[in-house]
Design an enzyme around this catalytic site. Sequence first.
Site, short mmCIF file in Angstrom:
data_model
loop_
_atom_site.label_atom_id
_atom_site.label_comp_id
_atom_site.label_asym_id
_atom_site.label_seq_id
_atom_site.Cartn_x
_atom_site.Cartn_y
_atom_site.Cartn_z
NE ARG A 185 -38.03 -3.17 -0.36
CZ ARG A 185 -38.91 -2.34 -1.14
NH1 ARG A 185 -38.53 -2.73 -2.23
NH2 ARG A 185 -39.88 -2.07 -0.63
CG ASP B 113 -40.74 -0.23 -3.64
OD1 ASP B 113 -40.97 -0.30 -4.89
OD2 ASP B 113 -40.19 -0.88 -3.03
CD GLU C 265 -6.39 0.24 -7.70
OE1 GLU C 265 -6.06 0.47 -6.61
OE2 GLU C 265 -7.04 0.78 -8.51
N PRO D 139 -17.13 -0.44 -10.11
CG PRO D 139 -15.64 1.21 -9.09
CD PRO D 139 -15.91 -0.36 -9.38
N1 LIG Z 1 -20.37 1.11 -7.77
C1 LIG Z 1 -20.11 1.08 -6.51
C2 LIG Z 1 -18.85 0.31 -6.23
C3 LIG Z 1 -18.57 -1.04 -6.23
C4 LIG Z 1 -17.55 -1.77 -5.92
C5 LIG Z 1 -16.51 -0.91 -5.77
C6 LIG Z 1 -14.98 -1.56 -5.76
C7 LIG Z 1 -13.91 -0.73 -5.20
C8 LIG Z 1 -12.77 -1.40 -4.96
C9 LIG Z 1 -12.44 -2.59 -5.25
C10 LIG Z 1 -13.53 -3.54 -5.91
C11 LIG Z 1 -14.72 -2.75 -5.87
N2 LIG Z 1 -16.35 0.53 -5.78
C12 LIG Z 1 -17.71 1.15 -6.07
#
Ligand SMILES: NCc1ccc(-c2ccccc2)nc1
Length: 239
Positions: free
Chosen positions: A154, A169, A112, A85
């Site tokens: 793709r 696209d 985490e 994230p």
């Molecule tokens: N951007 C989307 C995304 C990507 C990875 C994760 C994630 C959550 C927990 C642990 C490791 C990765 N969460 C959201």
Amino acid sequence: MRIDVITIFPEYLDPLRAALLGRAIDRGLIEVGVHDLREWTHDVHRAVDDAPYGGGPGMVMKPQVWGDALDTVCDEETRLVVPTPAGRPFTQEMARAYAREKHLVFACGRYEGIDQRVIDDAARRMPVDEVSIGDYVLVGGEAAVLVMVEATVRLLPGVLGNPVSAEQDSFSDGLLEGPSYTRPEVWRELAVPEVLRSGNHALIDRWRRDQALERTASRRPELLDRLPEGSLDAHDQAV
Ligand SMILES: NCc1ccc(-c2ccccc2)nc1
């Protein structure tokens, strides 16, 4: 292109072998390897995580296990991609860049996340991207890998039946795609826009671009600010 994915839930990546992507593998357009991170554990409990330094909730994935896994799977041609994230936003432009790579390795974190030293150590010998597919938190990186692999593969020559559509696209010209229609001409009292049945392709192209501009302006106005200089002609500006 070769793609490897390292995860504690290898079965989560089974969809990579279905449909279009599965056919691309069968046709030798791509090679895909999915690896269970626990292969690189050494303790009887096959532990992949531990408590975070500094305290706080949840667990962090151990550096030793990931270090050994990446030492085995990565090579001198690897770009390492870590879904998180906290990553840079994944875009169509990145998908196009990834489609030119020889070897992509996706490291799927859980809990985490992965001890930061794994990324810092890998970055000493290969390009490493920490990438986000959107502003929300999942339970792990696997779903994000499915999204990025589909968006990338793709674009490879021969994968899509109709290669032109990869250019046309959404995002290829920086705009969202407008509405599409097919038979019947009227469905539940809703008619197909007259212009699309006119046979006048100049008019149709104009109408489609106007629809894309209007949709982009109303749903993603920030994309209009990113268009290269001179992308919008006088007519476009008036839409
Ligand atoms: N951007 C989307 C995304 C990507 C990875 C994760 C994630 C959550 C927990 C642990 C490791 C990765 N969460 C959201």
